[in-house]
Design an enzyme around this catalytic site. Structure first.
Site, PDB file in Angstrom:
ATOM      1  N   ASP A 258      -4.092   0.904  -9.727  1.00 54.31           N
ATOM      2  CA  ASP A 258      -5.518   0.589  -9.866  1.00 54.31           C
ATOM      3  C   ASP A 258      -5.889   0.238 -11.302  1.00 54.31           C
ATOM      4  O   ASP A 258      -6.565  -0.758 -11.569  1.00 54.31           O
ATOM      5  CB  ASP A 258      -6.376   1.770  -9.388  1.00 54.31           C
ATOM      6  CG  ASP A 258      -6.058   2.155  -7.956  1.00 54.31           C
ATOM      7  OD1 ASP A 258      -5.453   1.333  -7.247  1.00 54.31           O
ATOM      8  OD2 ASP A 258      -6.406   3.271  -7.552  1.00 54.31           O
TER       9      ASP A 258
ATOM     10  N   GLU B 185       0.852  -1.202   0.000  1.00 58.46           N
ATOM     11  CA  GLU B 185       0.000   0.000   0.000  1.00 58.46           C
ATOM     12  C   GLU B 185       0.882   1.245   0.000  1.00 58.46           C
ATOM     13  O   GLU B 185       1.893   1.294   0.723  1.00 58.46           O
ATOM     14  CB  GLU B 185      -0.903  -0.042   1.239  1.00 58.46           C
ATOM     15  CG  GLU B 185      -2.302   0.425   1.010  1.00 58.46           C
ATOM     16  CD  GLU B 185      -3.098  -0.380  -0.024  1.00 58.46           C
ATOM     17  OE1 GLU B 185      -3.000  -0.066  -1.231  1.00 58.46           O
ATOM     18  OE2 GLU B 185      -3.824  -1.306   0.375  1.00 58.46           O
TER      19      GLU B 185
ATOM     20  N   GLY C  11     -16.581   4.659  -3.284  1.00 61.99           N
ATOM     21  CA  GLY C  11     -15.867   5.188  -2.110  1.00 61.99           C
ATOM     22  C   GLY C  11     -15.406   4.114  -1.155  1.00 61.99           C
ATOM     23  O   GLY C  11     -15.067   4.400  -0.011  1.00 61.99           O
ATOM     24  N   ALA C  12     -15.371   2.877  -1.605  1.00 65.16           N
ATOM     25  CA  ALA C  12     -14.993   1.781  -0.706  1.00 65.16           C
ATOM     26  C   ALA C  12     -13.534   1.379  -0.891  1.00 65.16           C
ATOM     27  O   ALA C  12     -13.052   0.440  -0.282  1.00 65.16           O
ATOM     28  CB  ALA C  12     -15.904   0.580  -0.942  1.00 65.16           C
ATOM     29  N   GLY C  13     -12.828   2.099  -1.756  1.00 71.14           N
ATOM     30  CA  GLY C  13     -11.416   1.771  -1.981  1.00 71.14           C
ATOM     31  C   GLY C  13     -11.235   0.621  -2.952  1.00 71.14           C
ATOM     32  O   GLY C  13     -10.203  -0.036  -2.954  1.00 71.14           O
ATOM     33  N   LEU C  14     -12.245   0.371  -3.795  1.00 75.21           N
ATOM     34  CA  LEU C  14     -12.141  -0.729  -4.768  1.00 75.21           C
ATOM     35  C   LEU C  14     -11.889  -0.190  -6.180  1.00 75.21           C
ATOM     36  O   LEU C  14     -12.013  -0.918  -7.157  1.00 75.21           O
ATOM     37  CB  LEU C  14     -13.416  -1.577  -4.755  1.00 75.21           C
ATOM     38  CG  LEU C  14     -13.757  -2.202  -3.402  1.00 75.21           C
ATOM     39  CD1 LEU C  14     -15.026  -3.030  -3.501  1.00 75.21           C
ATOM     40  CD2 LEU C  14     -12.614  -3.071  -2.918  1.00 75.21           C
TER      41      LEU C  14
ATOM     42  N   ASP D  76       3.070   2.220  -4.850  1.00 78.20           N
ATOM     43  CA  ASP D  76       3.112   2.391  -6.328  1.00 78.20           C
ATOM     44  C   ASP D  76       3.752   3.713  -6.737  1.00 78.20           C
ATOM     45  O   ASP D  76       4.629   3.753  -7.586  1.00 78.20           O
ATOM     46  CB  ASP D  76       1.740   2.158  -6.994  1.00 78.20           C
ATOM     47  CG  ASP D  76       0.628   3.090  -6.578  1.00 78.20           C
ATOM     48  OD1 ASP D  76       0.791   3.843  -5.594  1.00 78.20           O
ATOM     49  OD2 ASP D  76      -0.442   3.068  -7.228  1.00 78.20           O
TER      50      ASP D  76
ATOM     51  N   TYR E 109      -3.686  12.276   0.675  1.00 76.95           N
ATOM     52  CA  TYR E 109      -2.942  11.405  -0.250  1.00 76.95           C
ATOM     53  C   TYR E 109      -1.813  12.200  -0.899  1.00 76.95           C
ATOM     54  O   TYR E 109      -0.657  11.780  -0.926  1.00 76.95           O
ATOM     55  CB  TYR E 109      -3.909  10.877  -1.306  1.00 76.95           C
ATOM     56  CG  TYR E 109      -3.320   9.873  -2.273  1.00 76.95           C
ATOM     57  CD1 TYR E 109      -3.360   8.513  -1.988  1.00 76.95           C
ATOM     58  CD2 TYR E 109      -2.730  10.285  -3.458  1.00 76.95           C
ATOM     59  CE1 TYR E 109      -2.828   7.586  -2.879  1.00 76.95           C
ATOM     60  CE2 TYR E 109      -2.200   9.365  -4.346  1.00 76.95           C
ATOM     61  CZ  TYR E 109      -2.257   8.016  -4.052  1.00 76.95           C
ATOM     62  OH  TYR E 109      -1.728   7.109  -4.937  1.00 76.95           O
TER      63      TYR E 109
HETATM   64  C1  GLA Z   1      -5.137   4.708  -4.145  1.00 80.96           C
HETATM   65  C2  GLA Z   1      -4.367   5.105  -5.397  1.00 80.96           C
HETATM   66  C3  GLA Z   1      -3.340   4.026  -5.773  1.00 80.96           C
HETATM   67  C4  GLA Z   1      -2.464   3.650  -4.578  1.00 80.96           C
HETATM   68  C5  GLA Z   1      -3.330   3.390  -3.337  1.00 80.96           C
HETATM   69  C6  GLA Z   1      -2.502   3.179  -2.098  1.00 80.96           C
HETATM   70  O1  GLA Z   1      -5.940   3.604  -4.407  1.00 80.96           O
HETATM   71  O2  GLA Z   1      -5.251   5.300  -6.474  1.00 80.96           O
HETATM   72  O3  GLA Z   1      -2.553   4.462  -6.857  1.00 80.96           O
HETATM   73  O4  GLA Z   1      -1.499   4.637  -4.331  1.00 80.96           O
HETATM   74  O5  GLA Z   1      -4.240   4.446  -3.086  1.00 80.96           O
HETATM   75  O6  GLA Z   1      -1.751   2.016  -2.199  1.00 80.96           O
END
Ligand code: GLA
Length: 385
Positions: free
Chosen positions: A170, A33, A120-123, A36, A220
């Site tokens: 992603d 995490e 918005g769930a991080g997917l 990238d 971020y």
């Molecule tokens: C988000 C960003 C990715 C990555 C993650 C953290 O999903 O879009 O590029 O940096 O956060 O690992």
């Protein structure tokens, strides 16, 4: 929302048949995490939750977009658009804008989409939308883009048009994913390797905290700057260092005094996380899921105390699992400040796990916890009628 339902919507809105359907999946990230954009390694996979995009060319030069889930629409000319105040529209416009910048000729197009990736769930529903749109345009307008070019253009759309300075993980996962496989991606060279994550005894379960703090984008970008600040210090001592990927852990530790405490902790986390991906791949190759689970907990610990991108709700969800013998590992996944936790759970105990987590979350936060068992699927697919 199924593909057939999206096709039905398309026909009822435009009165014609679509030319193609695109399945654009969301992604999970098993480990790695915030590595990238530090040019390290990640271990994502495309999942069985996807956006269905139904598309067809028009005879004029207009763009007609329709989001079924948001019950919202957008219309403009393909040569004359600006950033929209609707965020979902910008994911689609962003990739058109970047494709046009590269000299590709895009004509008028109808797009109807809907899906099952929780927002918005991080997917990475946004990366799915961008990758799916590009794959669809590639097919409709014969752009001749390779998969890797689609990935890179999708990232540029998000960075330059949407304004989110995300890394490449992603879209890479959404496009390059393969069923029952994880993808080990080197974010510096973009070399990648698939290897199996096909265990009959374990399930990957997402627990959606339903929390999406508004600071996620700004924090971020702040984390990125903090990592860059560390790199600048290291680079002065060792000029060959260009990213945290190049920094050995010993060096971070020995140069601690030169760094602001916060910057030190950010750099230490990233360097250790890059190392964890390497260890994770080794333990996966020998099917040591216990060891893999411990690495997930170590990641969460770093995200919580060193990278400081977790929140009370996701910390609680991870902590809770430590008392559950059916859970091998858990961690917050994605950009941070909410979203889902990823849990590695013994398959025979998934129902019990879900029931316990739902009850605990309700008791503590009064919030309903949605849990999803995910399977690993192929990346973006285009089907022509
Ligand atoms: C988000 C960003 C990715 C990555 C993650 C953290 O999903 O879009 O590029 O940096 O956060 O690992």
């Amino acid at each position: 929302m199924s593909a057939a339902a999206a096709v039905g919507f398309y026909q009822s809105i435009f009165g014609t048949k679509p030319e193609i359907t695109v399945r654009a999946p969301g992604r999970i990230n098993l480990i790695g995490e915030h590595t990238d954009y530090n040019l390290g390694f990640v271990l994502p996979a495309a999942i069985d939750k996807a956006i269905w995009m139904v598309m067809g060319r028009r005879n004029d030069n207009e763009l007609h977009f329709h989001s079924i889930d948001l019950n919202d629409r957008y219309q403009n000319e393909v040569d004359n658009f600006r950033k929209s105040e609707k965020s979902w529209v910008n994911y689609l416009l962003g990739v058109i804008s970047e494709a046009q910048r590269d000299g590709f000729n895009i004509g008028g197009v109808n797009v109807v989409f809907g899906g099952e990736i929780p927002l918005g769930a991080g997917l990475s529903s946004s990366a799915a939308l961008e990758s799916g749109m590009l794959a669809g345009l590639n097919e409709l307008f014969c752009l001749g883009l390779s998969k890797l070019e689609i990935v890179k253009l999708a990232q540029r759309g998000e960075n330059n048009f949407v304004g989110m300075n995300c890394g490449i993980m992603d879209m890479f996962a959404s496009v390059m994913g393969q069923a029952r496989q994880v993808l080990r991606l080197d974010c510096r060279s973009l070399d990648y390797e698939h290897f199996p994550f096909d265990t009959p005894e374990h399930s990957l379960v997402l627990c959606d905290s339903a929390v999406k703090h508004s600071l996620v984008d700004s924090e971020y970008n702040t984390r990125r700057r903090e990592c860059e600040a560390g790199v600048q210090v290291f680079h002065k001592i060792m000029p060959e260092i260009a990213s945290l990927r190049d920094v050995p852990l010993d060096f971070v530790l020995s140069e601690k005094k030169r760094l602001e405490d916060k910057v030190f902790r950010r750099c230490k986390f990233v360097v250790e996380e890059i190392m964890r991906v390497d260890v994770a791949c080794k333990v996966l190759k020998i099917n040591d899921f216990e060891a893999f689970g411990q690495l997930m907990y170590a990641t969460h610990n770093g995200l919580q105390y060193e990278y400081e991108v977790t929140c009370a709700e996701t910390d609680f969800l991870v902590e809770k699992t430590k008392q559950m013998p059916e859970v091998l590992g858990a961690r917050q996944m994605g950009g941070g400040f909410g979203g889902c936790t990823l849990n590695l759970v013994k398959k025979e105990a998934v129902s019990e796990f879900v029931a316990n987590m739902v009850a605990a979350y309700d008791a503590n936060f009064g919030l309903k916890l949605a849990c999803h068992v995910v399977s690993l699927e192929d990346g973006v697919e285009v089907k022509r009628y």
